[in-house]
Design an enzyme around this catalytic site. Structure first.
Site, PDB file in Angstrom:
ATOM      1  CG  ASP A 208      -2.012  -0.947   1.249  1.00  0.00           C
ATOM      2  OD1 ASP A 208      -2.336  -1.483   0.173  1.00  0.00           O
ATOM      3  OD2 ASP A 208      -2.593  -1.186   2.325  1.00  0.00           O
TER       4      ASP A 208
ATOM      5  NE  ARG B 156      -4.514  -1.644  -4.287  1.00  0.00           N
ATOM      6  CZ  ARG B 156      -4.136  -1.952  -3.043  1.00  0.00           C
ATOM      7  NH1 ARG B 156      -3.682  -1.023  -2.223  1.00  0.00           N
ATOM      8  NH2 ARG B 156      -4.192  -3.199  -2.629  1.00  0.00           N
TER       9      ARG B 156
END
Ligand code: FDA
Length: 308
Positions: free
Chosen positions: A125, A176
């Site tokens: 992340d 992502r």
């Protein structure tokens, strides 16, 4: 609206914990691994993959970071044992990024190696802008050391992201792409929603041009429509991209993507610190409180009208 969002955030600590739990249960799988496993099993049954995130707050000691890495190894073990279609998402601060970068690297190596042993994938992340350089540096180190079962996240709202894409493409990274949840100074972040969307689409194009796999992480109708148009124009198959959404957010939109034949991955957070995590995220980005309040009120009114 921003004022209303901030007012909701200020009032939140006064809301009884059980009430927060009921509201957040839509967005968080629960407090333990069993809850995450059951949630992912349900999602898989509906044709949706997952990525599991272990929630954590205020990591202060080396021992806590090692415990976090072990928690992720348990998650990987459960994914394999239960034959779930899920990867994991890790936050580098939980693995010690702000304590000692070398310690973080060791923990990250342990998690990535464990994932590789199970044939699984680790998504790193992206956190607030103070961590961007170190996160991209560690990602590059891993890839240059031959670890390919790892991907990163880029935040389209940051002005630097277009340059970060250019600097990364030699690695052919799995990325992502999201807008970015952290509120940063306007000097480094676009504030105008249309500028954020333009940066998102520009980054998506550049990543696809370079043959990178992209996780298109958004619930924004305009970005979803634009992305679908770009994917169709390029004639890309589902080995080149997937859509990604957060647990509990606009699930009907996710259902529609699956029905149209797209791959969809759902981000599934779980953990004992669900309460602290929920409050902190809302304080960091009050607009989420507005979304949740609107959604909760909408669902209550919907039920009153008989449309569950
Ligand atoms: P936008 O904020 O415009 O939302 C579109 C609509 O979706 C809203 O109108 C609302 O209806 C709904 N919505 C969006 N977020 C909601 C929420 N939290 N609760 C309820 N409703 C909501 N960010 C980051 O900085 N680092 C990261 O690593 C990640 N990882 C990540 C993974 C995945 C799978 C997703 C989908 C998102 C992230 N994000 C993230 C968060 C991301 O940056 C962004 O904050 C949110 O996705 C919201 O942006 P949208 O593109 O959905 O648009």
């Amino acid at each position: 609206m921003a004022l209303l969002d901030r007012a909701i955030v200020h009032l939140l600590p006064a809301v009884p914990r059980p009430v927060v739990r009921i509201i957040s249960s839509r967005y968080i799988a629960g407090s333990d691994l069993h809850d995450a496993v059951e949630t992912v099993r349900r999602l898989n049954a509906h044709g949706k993959k997952a990525t599991i995130d272990v929630l954590g707050e205020e990591i202060a000691t080396e021992e806590e970071t090692r415990a976090f890495a072990r928690a992720y190894e348990n998650v990987l073990d459960a994914i394999a044992r239960e034959q779930l279609q899920s990867g994991i998402s890790v936050k580098l601060t939980a693995l010690g990024l702000q304590l000692d970068e070398q310690l973080c690297r060791e923990n990250l190596d342990a998690v990535v190696d464990a994932a590789a042993a199970y044939g699984n994938f680790v998504r790193i992340d992206m956190e607030d802008a103070t961590t961007t350089d170190a996160t991209l540096r560690l990602y590059r180190e891993l890839r240059e050391a031959g670890r390919d079962n790892v991907g990163v996240v880029l935040q389209a709202s940051l002005r630097r992201t277009v340059d970060d894409v250019a600097a990364l493409v030699d690695l052919k990274p799995s990325v992502r792409l999201c807008k970015g949840i952290y509120v940063e100074s306007p000097a480094i972040q676009y504030r105008d929603p249309n500028e954020v969307r333009a940066s998102f689409m520009h980054s998506l194009d550049a990543l696809l041009d370079a043959g990178c796999f992209v996780g298109i992480a958004t619930h924004d109708d305009r970005l979803l429509d634009e992305s679908k148009r770009v994917l169709a124009e390029r004639g890309l198959g589902t080995d080149a991209y997937e859509f990604q959404m957060l647990l509990g957010v606009r699930p009907h939109v996710g259902d529609a993507l699956v029905a149209e034949g797209h791959k969809l991955r759902i981000y599934v957070p779980f953990g004992a610190q669900w309460y602290e995590y929920s409050l902190r995220r809302l304080q960091e980005n009050p607009s989420i409180a507005g979304y949740i309040a609107a959604d909760t009120v909408g669902r209550i009114l919907g039920r009153k009208n008989g449309s569950a």
